[in-house]
Motif scaffolding. Structure first.
Motif, PDB file in Angstrom:
ATOM      1  N   ASP A  90      87.619  63.518  70.184  1.00  0.00           N
ATOM      2  CA  ASP A  90      87.932  62.775  71.411  1.00  0.00           C
ATOM      3  C   ASP A  90      87.498  61.315  71.342  1.00  0.00           C
ATOM      4  O   ASP A  90      87.715  60.556  72.279  1.00  0.00           O
ATOM      5  N   GLU A  91      86.874  60.924  70.228  1.00  0.00           N
ATOM      6  CA  GLU A  91      86.435  59.532  70.086  1.00  0.00           C
ATOM      7  C   GLU A  91      87.402  58.685  69.263  1.00  0.00           C
ATOM      8  O   GLU A  91      87.240  57.471  69.201  1.00  0.00           O
ATOM      9  N   VAL A  92      88.367  59.338  68.593  1.00  0.00           N
ATOM     10  CA  VAL A  92      89.236  58.593  67.691  1.00  0.00           C
ATOM     11  C   VAL A  92      90.146  57.680  68.506  1.00  0.00           C
ATOM     12  O   VAL A  92      90.651  58.079  69.546  1.00  0.00           O
ATOM     13  N   ARG A  93      90.320  56.458  68.046  1.00  0.00           N
ATOM     14  CA  ARG A  93      91.204  55.517  68.723  1.00  0.00           C
ATOM     15  C   ARG A  93      92.112  54.842  67.714  1.00  0.00           C
ATOM     16  O   ARG A  93      91.647  54.401  66.661  1.00  0.00           O
ATOM     17  N   ILE A  94      93.383  54.733  68.071  1.00  0.00           N
ATOM     18  CA  ILE A  94      94.299  53.927  67.265  1.00  0.00           C
ATOM     19  C   ILE A  94      93.786  52.495  67.275  1.00  0.00           C
ATOM     20  O   ILE A  94      93.399  51.978  68.325  1.00  0.00           O
ATOM     21  N   GLY A  95      93.757  51.881  66.110  1.00  0.00           N
ATOM     22  CA  GLY A  95      93.262  50.509  66.000  1.00  0.00           C
ATOM     23  C   GLY A  95      91.814  50.407  65.549  1.00  0.00           C
ATOM     24  O   GLY A  95      91.366  49.332  65.168  1.00  0.00           O
ATOM     25  N   ALA A  96      91.082  51.533  65.602  1.00  0.00           N
ATOM     26  CA  ALA A  96      89.668  51.486  65.218  1.00  0.00           C
ATOM     27  C   ALA A  96      89.524  51.164  63.725  1.00  0.00           C
ATOM     28  O   ALA A  96      90.335  51.586  62.902  1.00  0.00           O
ATOM     29  N   GLU A  97      88.478  50.424  63.404  1.00  0.00           N
ATOM     30  CA  GLU A  97      88.240  50.039  62.012  1.00  0.00           C
ATOM     31  C   GLU A  97      87.582  51.178  61.254  1.00  0.00           C
ATOM     32  O   GLU A  97      86.664  51.818  61.768  1.00  0.00           O
ATOM     33  N   VAL A  98      88.085  51.422  60.054  1.00  0.00           N
ATOM     34  CA  VAL A  98      87.546  52.501  59.228  1.00  0.00           C
ATOM     35  C   VAL A  98      87.295  51.990  57.815  1.00  0.00           C
ATOM     36  O   VAL A  98      87.843  50.967  57.403  1.00  0.00           O
ATOM     37  N   ARG A  99      86.455  52.738  57.122  1.00  0.00           N
ATOM     38  CA  ARG A  99      86.101  52.375  55.746  1.00  0.00           C
ATOM     39  C   ARG A  99      86.233  53.614  54.872  1.00  0.00           C
ATOM     40  O   ARG A  99      85.910  54.716  55.300  1.00  0.00           O
ATOM     41  N   VAL A 100      86.696  53.423  53.657  1.00  0.00           N
ATOM     42  CA  VAL A 100      86.940  54.562  52.772  1.00  0.00           C
ATOM     43  C   VAL A 100      85.652  55.048  52.129  1.00  0.00           C
ATOM     44  O   VAL A 100      84.686  54.286  51.954  1.00  0.00           O
ATOM     45  N   ALA A 101      85.625  56.338  51.811  1.00  0.00           N
ATOM     46  CA  ALA A 101      84.585  56.922  50.966  1.00  0.00           C
ATOM     47  C   ALA A 101      85.297  57.957  50.114  1.00  0.00           C
ATOM     48  O   ALA A 101      86.510  58.168  50.257  1.00  0.00           O
ATOM     49  N   PHE A 102      84.577  58.604  49.234  1.00  0.00           N
ATOM     50  CA  PHE A 102      85.216  59.568  48.352  1.00  0.00           C
ATOM     51  C   PHE A 102      84.461  60.884  48.436  1.00  0.00           C
ATOM     52  O   PHE A 102      83.240  60.907  48.366  1.00  0.00           O
ATOM     53  N   ALA A 103      85.192  61.967  48.619  1.00  0.00           N
ATOM     54  CA  ALA A 103      84.563  63.286  48.717  1.00  0.00           C
ATOM     55  C   ALA A 103      85.479  64.323  48.100  1.00  0.00           C
ATOM     56  O   ALA A 103      86.668  64.376  48.423  1.00  0.00           O
ATOM     57  N   ASP A 104      84.941  65.116  47.205  1.00  0.00           N
ATOM     58  CA  ASP A 104      85.689  66.199  46.573  1.00  0.00           C
ATOM     59  C   ASP A 104      86.999  65.710  45.951  1.00  0.00           C
ATOM     60  O   ASP A 104      88.036  66.361  46.049  1.00  0.00           O
ATOM     61  N   GLY A 105      86.944  64.547  45.338  1.00  0.00           N
ATOM     62  CA  GLY A 105      88.125  64.045  44.639  1.00  0.00           C
ATOM     63  C   GLY A 105      89.204  63.483  45.538  1.00  0.00           C
ATOM     64  O   GLY A 105      90.333  63.290  45.094  1.00  0.00           O
ATOM     65  N   LEU A 106      88.864  63.250  46.802  1.00  0.00           N
ATOM     66  CA  LEU A 106      89.853  62.726  47.751  1.00  0.00           C
ATOM     67  C   LEU A 106      89.293  61.484  48.442  1.00  0.00           C
ATOM     68  O   LEU A 106      88.081  61.370  48.624  1.00  0.00           O
ATOM     69  N   PRO A 107      90.194  60.588  48.842  1.00  0.00           N
ATOM     70  CA  PRO A 107      89.730  59.506  49.704  1.00  0.00           C
ATOM     71  C   PRO A 107      89.516  60.047  51.111  1.00  0.00           C
ATOM     72  O   PRO A 107      90.347  60.809  51.611  1.00  0.00           O
ATOM     73  N   VAL A 108      88.434  59.690  51.738  1.00  0.00           N
ATOM     74  CA  VAL A 108      88.184  60.056  53.138  1.00  0.00           C
ATOM     75  C   VAL A 108      87.815  58.774  53.873  1.00  0.00           C
ATOM     76  O   VAL A 108      87.448  57.775  53.246  1.00  0.00           O
ATOM     77  N   TRP A 109      87.954  58.813  55.186  1.00  0.00           N
ATOM     78  CA  TRP A 109      87.703  57.608  55.976  1.00  0.00           C
ATOM     79  C   TRP A 109      86.642  57.879  57.017  1.00  0.00           C
ATOM     80  O   TRP A 109      86.520  59.000  57.521  1.00  0.00           O
ATOM     81  N   ARG A 110      85.866  56.844  57.310  1.00  0.00           N
ATOM     82  CA  ARG A 110      84.831  56.951  58.333  1.00  0.00           C
ATOM     83  C   ARG A 110      84.899  55.711  59.216  1.00  0.00           C
ATOM     84  O   ARG A 110      85.320  54.653  58.750  1.00  0.00           O
ATOM     85  N   PRO A 111      84.452  55.847  60.446  1.00  0.00           N
ATOM     86  CA  PRO A 111      84.345  54.648  61.272  1.00  0.00           C
ATOM     87  C   PRO A 111      83.523  53.605  60.519  1.00  0.00           C
ATOM     88  O   PRO A 111      82.542  53.946  59.858  1.00  0.00           O
ATOM     89  N   ASP A 112      83.969  52.359  60.584  1.00  0.00           N
ATOM     90  CA  ASP A 112      83.292  51.305  59.835  1.00  0.00           C
ATOM     91  C   ASP A 112      82.068  50.847  60.616  1.00  0.00           C
ATOM     92  O   ASP A 112      82.127  49.925  61.412  1.00  0.00           O
ATOM     93  N   LEU A 113      80.958  51.546  60.403  1.00  0.00           N
ATOM     94  CA  LEU A 113      79.736  51.316  61.164  1.00  0.00           C
ATOM     95  C   LEU A 113      78.595  51.001  60.214  1.00  0.00           C
ATOM     96  O   LEU A 113      78.686  51.239  59.022  1.00  0.00           O
ATOM     97  N   THR A 114      77.530  50.502  60.791  1.00  0.00           N
ATOM     98  CA  THR A 114      76.345  50.214  59.991  1.00  0.00           C
ATOM     99  C   THR A 114      75.703  51.524  59.545  1.00  0.00           C
ATOM    100  O   THR A 114      75.407  52.389  60.364  1.00  0.00           O
TER     101      THR A 114
END
Lengths: 407, 376
Positions: free
Chosen positions: A268-292
């Protein structure tokens, strides 16, 4: 509601908020010091200001080693009903505490509790059991100082046959796409770039649809972007995954789009337009909120940590200090209690943000238990007014928590 | 030009169920025999067979079962439900060029009791690797990605999606052939149904069905002499958009659009000379409710993002009077073509009055197709 458990639950819930039960001792420095020592928390503000760590609130009204029989306590009454029905083991699963203010040394708190929800019987990884939720309010001379939603699983320990976990769906690489997956292995997010005209393209292919050249090369993406759209997948189950799964379509800063799982964010927190940053997990790209990101903290969970924190939180359940009893109840060893986990989460956040960071609440969900000899690694990510904390052991997630901060 | 050269002279179907208890080959044979009987033709008249690449019944096995003889035309169309109207277009091309005279289009599937398309199983091919491993592994989730962006861009809500399914179930409730015959729902039922892939709920997803539908295509001229009134094929079109993927065309500038249906629409209006205002009723492929709204926009019934207002207005033609795949059955769009034929003939359970043409479309989010049928 025809079964005896539901009938009893209905009766206990209908009784509403229990009468106030006063703590055995006032808020006092010896208990605070024992707690801080067991948790390993060096924060000087408690000693300096004469206040108790907020995560200790439940400790003051724990019943101790030899509780008196008090049938009017809903948690105790519901537990007795389930004990009677053979659901003799207990594990806390969720706890959401709100702190209206810190408690001061010398104050005496009282707690009132009601039963709000009972569901079961459910098949769980531990065995068949019932979940129930209580709500508690702590008061000092009638002033509410904290409240808590607390969810417990009472279960009948059994050797649950390990369900064959389906393998997750894996990507398939071909000659035109192998560079992308090799990039993931190398910790890079690669975008196909035409070796002739420089056009970027994702998903990649053998050549360049723009200029027609078959000279594929690649660029390494900065790994940042914004959510273009997203999905919260709930049904049917995905092989090897637990629902819900949040999947985002990300506009990379380089101008291409890419699909990836979005982690560390509530649906319920996801928003279109929110900034995200990539990480890698289990051989796949995954995304996380771009936070400190807060620096991680590793804690070697010795039996001493488990037992000392259990005693400092006045939790005398045998599974937290008696290995034989824990094994008999279906665990592989003694394990951290939820009050200790709450304290460790609080310590991690104040260690990272500084001693004067004031907490308004901690909501946490327990995953797998943290056993003696596990290494518990905390990681945190700060956003407006709160810190998202995870604590992982080698076998998986022990706790996910949201710590709310005073503004 | 292929307009009005061929007609659908016969339609046939099995019952629509959740467990047919019979092989898919038998379902195919039953539907084809019924369609030939409807047209007043014999199995020996059949010289062409067309189906979907996803159909598991080989043309030659079907020919053996129905007792057909020599075939001169065998063809298949890919991309799942996007093939529905394109198989008819194949038949039209064969008939118009004289390659075959009597072409049967068929689709038979035990989709509920056999292989269910809604489960997460990796299809072959490299494209799937950009979506399936990431957790985007079901048709509902793939459509949900577009639906979420559509809501964002145009202000549509999940209630707008719900109104599509409420309408379909209202029609199905009075169609004795529909699985949901006698079982209408309210918008509150939609709101209470569980999330499948947010923003899609269970009641935004079409059914899973067992069953078969067959259509007999022959020349418009010959069709006039056959047993039942025929539905003349005024237009038949196939379309794929720029940068098209299977259900995951996320890499175009506009995600909240179905340009493949725009490609089909331009051809349908061009071939037939009709326009959206002429359409008496539209049978729009409704695997997922948001794509019904978006199809109305691509077909030119309203502007982009305006379909939610259109479906609430009197200007909207009746949509899916058989109950669609949400209400009648999911036979990969072929039951929608059969409904369009009944509407042209005037024999539908929920007959829409008038004599205007009937529009029918195939699955979207993939290369798709469409037909305009009208009276002889």
């Amino acid at each position: 509601m025809t079964d005896p458990i539901s009938t009893a639950a209905h009766r206990i819930a209908a009784a509403g908020l229990s009468p106030a039960r006063t703590a055995r001792d006032p808020v006092n420095r010896p208990a605070i010091r024992d707690w801080l020592t067991a948790i390993g928390d060096d924060n000087p503000v408690y000693e300096r200001d004469g206040v108790a760590p907020p995560a200790m609130v439940q400790v003051w009204t724990m019943r101790g080693l030899r509780p008196r029989d008090e049938d009017d306590d809903p948690l105790r009454a519901m537990s007795a009903v389930l004990d009677e029905a053979g659901y003799t083991s207990v594990v806390a699963t969720d706890c959401a505490q709100t702190y209206h203010r810190y408690l001061r040394v010398g104050e005496t708190v009282a707690v009132r509790t009601r039963l709000t929800d009972v569901t079961g019987p459910k098949r769980t990884a531990l065995g068949e059991g019932w979940f129930f939720t209580t709500e508690s309010v702590w008061e000092v001379a009638g002033e509410p100082v904290a409240d808590m939603r607390f969810r417990i699983l009472k279960f009948r320990p059994e050797a649950v046959p390990q369900v064959e976990r389906q393998a997750p769906i894996r990507p398939v690489a071909g000659p035109d796409t192998a560079f992308f997956w090799a990039g993931i292995e190398a910790g890079e997010l690669r975008i196909q770039r035409c070796g002739e005209c420089g056009a970027l393209r994702h998903p990649p292919g053998p050549g360049c649809p723009r200029c027609g050249a078959f000279k594929p090369a690649y660029a390494v993406a900065a790994g940042t972007g914004r959510i273009h759209s997203y999905v919260v997948h709930r049904h049917p189950p995905l092989p090897g995954r637990r629902s819900p799964v949040v999947v985002a379509l990300v506009d990379l800063d380089e101008g291409v789009r890419m699909v990836g799982e979005l982690l560390d964010v509530r649906p319920d927190e996801v928003r279109i337009g929110a900034e995200v940053r990539v990480a890698f997990a289990d051989g796949l790209p995954v995304w996380r909120p771009d936070l400190t990101e807060l620096p991680p903290w590793e804690l070697a969970v010795t039996p001493t940590v488990i037992i000392s924190t259990a005693l400092a939180t006045r939790d005398f359940q045998d599974v937290h200090h008696d290995r034989d009893a824990a094994v008999r109840r279906g665990s592989k060893d003694i394990f951290l209690n939820i009050l200790a986990t709450t304290g460790l989460v609080q310590r991690y956040v104040t260690d990272r943000l500084g001693p004067d960071a004031a907490l308004r609440g901690i909501s946490l969900r327990l995953g797998g238990p943290c056993y003696a000899y596990d290494t518990l690694t905390f990681a945190g990510r700060q956003r407006a007014g709160e810190v998202a904390v995870t604590g992982r052991t080698a076998t998986g997630e022990h706790v996910t928590a949201t710590v709310r901060l005073a503004s | 030009m292929i307009a009005r050269t061929a007609a659908i002279a016969g339609i046939g179907a099995t019952e629509f169920s959740k467990d047919s208890g019979r092989s898919e080959l038998r379902l195919a044979a039953e539907a084809i025999r019924a369609a030939l009987d409807d047209a007043g033709l014999r199995p020996s008249d059949v010289d062409g067979l067309v189906t979907f690449t996803m159909d598991d019944n080989a043309e030659i096995a079907v020919a053996r079962e129905i007792g057909a003889g020599e075939l001169t035309f065998l063809s298949r169309i890919g991309y799942g439900g996007g093939a529905a109207c394109a198989v008819v277009q194949q038949a039209v091309l064969a008939v118009a060029t004289g390659i075959a005279s009597t072409v049967v289009c068929y689709r038979a599937l035990n989709e509920r009791s056999g292989r269910r398309f809604g489960q997460a199983t990796l299809p072959p091919g490299l494209d799937a690797s950009w979506h399936y491993p990431m957790g985007l592994a079901t048709p509902a989730a793939m459509v949900a990605m577009v639906a979420r962006r559509y809501m964002h861009d145009y202000g549509a809500t999940t209630d707008d999606f719900g109104r599509v399914t409420v309408s379909a179930r209202r029609y199905a409730a009075t169609n004795p052939a529909a699985w949901f015959f006698g079982r209408p729902i309210t918008l509150d039922d939609h709101r209470a149904s569980r999330w499948i892939a947010e923003p899609l709920r269970l009641l935004d997803c079409c059914q899973e069905s067992d069953g078969a539908v067959a259509l007999v295509v022959t020349s418009a001229e010959r069709a006039c002499d056959l047993r039942r009134p025929s539905a003349v094929i005024s237009a038949a079109a196939q379309g794929s958009g720029t940068d098209q993927f299977v259900m995951t065309s996320y890499y175009r500038d506009e995600v909240a659009a179905l340009p493949e249906m725009g490609v089909v629409a331009r051809q349908l209006w061009g071939q037939s000379g009709f326009g959206p205002g002429d359409v008496r009723t539209a049978v729009l492929y409704d695997h997922f409710t948001p794509y019904v709204l978006m199809q109305l926009e691509e077909l030119g019934f309203c502007g982009r993002g305006e379909a939610r207002h259109l479906i609430a207005s009197a200007d909207c033609p009746p949509i899916n009077p058989n109950g669609g795949q949400l209400g009648e059955a999911y036979i990969h769009g072929m039951n929608g073509i059969a409904e369009a034929v009944r509407q042209v003939r005037g024999t539908a359970a929920n007959q829409v009055p008038g004599d205007g043409p009937v529009l029918v479309t195939a699955g979207t989010g993939v290369p798709t197709s469409g037909l305009i049928l009208s009276a002889a």
